[in-house]
Design an enzyme around this catalytic site. Structure first.
Site, mmCIF file in Angstrom:
data_model
loop_
_atom_site.group_PDB
_atom_site.id
_atom_site.type_symbol
_atom_site.label_atom_id
_atom_site.label_comp_id
_atom_site.label_asym_id
_atom_site.label_seq_id
_atom_site.Cartn_x
_atom_site.Cartn_y
_atom_site.Cartn_z
ATOM 1 N N PHE A 135 0.860 -1.184 0.000
ATOM 2 C CA PHE A 135 0.000 0.000 0.000
ATOM 3 C C PHE A 135 0.896 1.234 0.000
ATOM 4 O O PHE A 135 1.720 1.399 0.886
ATOM 5 C CB PHE A 135 -0.922 0.026 1.225
ATOM 6 C CG PHE A 135 -1.876 1.198 1.194
ATOM 7 C CD1 PHE A 135 -3.022 1.161 0.425
ATOM 8 C CD2 PHE A 135 -1.599 2.353 1.911
ATOM 9 C CE1 PHE A 135 -3.886 2.256 0.345
ATOM 10 C CE2 PHE A 135 -2.462 3.455 1.847
ATOM 11 C CZ PHE A 135 -3.611 3.400 1.072
ATOM 12 N N ASP A 220 9.394 2.341 1.207
ATOM 13 C CA ASP A 220 8.284 3.136 1.717
ATOM 14 C C ASP A 220 8.229 2.901 3.226
ATOM 15 O O ASP A 220 7.735 1.879 3.699
ATOM 16 C CB ASP A 220 6.980 2.694 1.030
ATOM 17 C CG ASP A 220 5.781 3.473 1.540
ATOM 18 O OD1 ASP A 220 5.908 4.174 2.563
ATOM 19 O OD2 ASP A 220 4.707 3.364 0.918
ATOM 20 N N LYS A 249 3.336 9.714 8.448
ATOM 21 C CA LYS A 249 2.737 9.234 9.696
ATOM 22 C C LYS A 249 3.423 9.723 10.972
ATOM 23 O O LYS A 249 3.177 10.826 11.427
ATOM 24 C CB LYS A 249 2.655 7.714 9.668
ATOM 25 C CG LYS A 249 1.624 7.213 8.646
ATOM 26 C CD LYS A 249 1.315 5.764 8.856
ATOM 27 C CE LYS A 249 0.305 5.247 7.839
ATOM 28 N NZ LYS A 249 -1.074 5.664 8.087
HETATM 29 C C1 LIG Z 1 3.290 2.307 3.719
HETATM 30 C C2 LIG Z 1 2.348 3.411 3.425
HETATM 31 N N1 LIG Z 1 2.611 4.240 2.409
HETATM 32 C C3 LIG Z 1 1.807 5.269 2.115
HETATM 33 C C4 LIG Z 1 0.663 5.515 2.842
HETATM 34 C C5 LIG Z 1 -0.206 6.675 2.516
HETATM 35 O O1 LIG Z 1 -0.075 7.658 3.488
HETATM 36 P P1 LIG Z 1 -1.136 8.837 3.640
HETATM 37 O O2 LIG Z 1 -2.411 8.241 4.081
HETATM 38 O O3 LIG Z 1 -0.510 9.764 4.655
HETATM 39 O O4 LIG Z 1 -1.247 9.507 2.321
HETATM 40 C C6 LIG Z 1 0.340 4.658 3.905
HETATM 41 C C7 LIG Z 1 -0.890 4.868 4.681
HETATM 42 O O5 LIG Z 1 -1.368 4.037 5.401
HETATM 43 C C8 LIG Z 1 1.207 3.587 4.206
HETATM 44 O O6 LIG Z 1 0.953 2.749 5.213
#
Ligand SMILES: Cc1ncc(COP(=O)(O)O)c(C=O)c1O
Length: 393
Positions: A135, A220, A249
């Protein structure tokens, strides 16, 4: 008293499947609803409130900066942004930082950076290999990058340029690499995909492969970064240095701030090639600087590892005593408990009733991602509230 559930259905787009509670206040690892009922928070704003709720360091940083300079354009130098960049660089293998406002923006920006690298060094290679179950965010490109068809199906046709391969399978990744590939992007622990940790050998093999092919390894770390897994950045568990990482986050402990960090050779944006109006905002960056400084100075990654061990032992204990519990997995303060039946939704509601916030990860699994300042007593209390809630199943 206003009925906020009704107001929501009247005025808000129905994008969230919300739990029946309206939270109005938080302190430390506790939150309260509008009726004054208290909850122990093992969700922490979805792995965001790294210092819990309204931590004095966070409150002080916000108030101080709000009184000094709330926003100005990125046409000018601003101090909090540069202090944050320096702090991240000095505590990682990275050399350059770009600040944005969310995880999605960070990963999308990282993909743009990888394409820029491809244009510059790889004859225009543009494809990014990502993993099934990953994700990476909610923009169309990041939906396309994320290997989850349920997020993709409603929005086809999706932007091209992504190849999804099986997670923890180096041969699949190698087979998908072509002259069009500019980078590999993955989460060290797939958070949304089920709390699946990358194998040590897999991560090291990806590093070697990317070196061999001269393509970028991008991690990521939006969910795993800033101490959550027991190291400041999850890549540190694997003894490797990625070329690019993305953060968000926990970075601002509740304020919307994200970042792309890159090693020198991968930092290939030229002036005007990327940007953001709000990204690098003084208030969010001052708060992130205060948050990360506190986390480092107080060795909170180490604390997260210790508390994670305690949580994992508690979950193991439940797995031994309750037939319905099949397994647990995760690392540091990012863990999941798996059941042999689809009880997660009901269990989350039962926990809510008993004063514990947890996350439904899958129909048959729940997730724990409390703040990094969670205490031993709070872990024990959380486990006991969870057990109390489990008893009816
Ligand atoms: C690994 C990862 N990347 C990207 C995102 C997207 O982040 P945001 O919701 O701040 O756009 C998330 C959100 O849960 C995530 O867990």
């Amino acid at each position: 008293m206003t009925n906020w559930f009704e107001e929501e259905s009247k005025y808000y787009m129905p994008t969230f499947k919300r739990l029946p509670v309206t939270l109005v206040r938080g302190q430390g690892n506790l939150v309260w609803d509008e009726n004054g009922k208290e909850y122990l928070d093992f969700v922490a704003g979805w792995a965001v409130n790294s210092l819990g709720h309204c931590h004095p360091v966070v409150v002080e940083a916000v108030c101080q900066q709000v009184n000094q300079l709330i926003h100005t354009s990125n046409s000018y130098y601003t101090i909090p942004q540069l202090k944050l960049a320096k702090l991240l660089v000095e505590n990682s293998c990275m050399d350059k930082v770009f600040c944005c406002n969310s995880g999605t923006e960070a990963t999308e920006g990282a993909v743009k950076l990888a394409r820029r690298y491809g244009h510059r060094y790889l004859n225009g290679a543009y494809e990014v290999i990502t993993t099934l179950g990953s994700f990476h965010g909610r923009t169309l490109a990041m939906v396309s990058a994320s290997g989850q068809t349920r997020h993709q199906a409603p929005y086809t046709p999706l932007p091209s340029g992504f190849v999804n391969v099986e997670f923890n399978n180096i041969e699949a990744l190698k087979a998908a690499t072509t002259e069009k590939t500019c980078a590999v992007m993955l989460e060290p622990v797939q958070g949304e995909g089920g709390v699946n940790t990358a194998d040590y050998a897999y991560m090291r093999a990806i590093r070697e492969w990317c070196d061999e092919k001269n393509i970028l390894m991008m991690l990521d770390e939006v969910q795993t970064g800033i101490g959550r897994t027991g190291e400041l950045f999850a890549y540190m568990h694997f003894g490797i240095e990625p070329d690019i990482i993305t953060l968000a986050k926990g970075l601002g402990s509740g304020l919307p701030v994200g970042a792309i960090a890159a090693r020198e050779h991968a930092s290939v944006f030229a002036a005007g090639e990327h940007g953001s109006t709000f990204g690098g905002n003084p208030v969010t960056c001052a708060t992130a600087f205060a948050t990360v400084s506190y986390i480092i100075e107080n060795q909170l990654p180490k604390h997260a590892a210790l508390m994670g061990k305690l949580l994992s032992e508690g979950l193991e204990n439940l797995a031994k005593r309750y037939e319905i519990v099949t397994s647990h997995r995760g690392i540091g303060l990012l863990q999941a408990l798996v059941f042999n039946k689809d009880i997660a939704e009901e269990l989350v509601l039962k926990c809510l009733e008993n004063g514990l916030l947890i996350n439904r990860l899958k129909p048959n699994a729940i997730r724990f991602m409390p703040s990094l300042i969670i205490t031993r007593e709070e872990i024990e209390k959380g486990l006991s509230l969870l057990e109390k809630s489990l008893k009816g199943f």
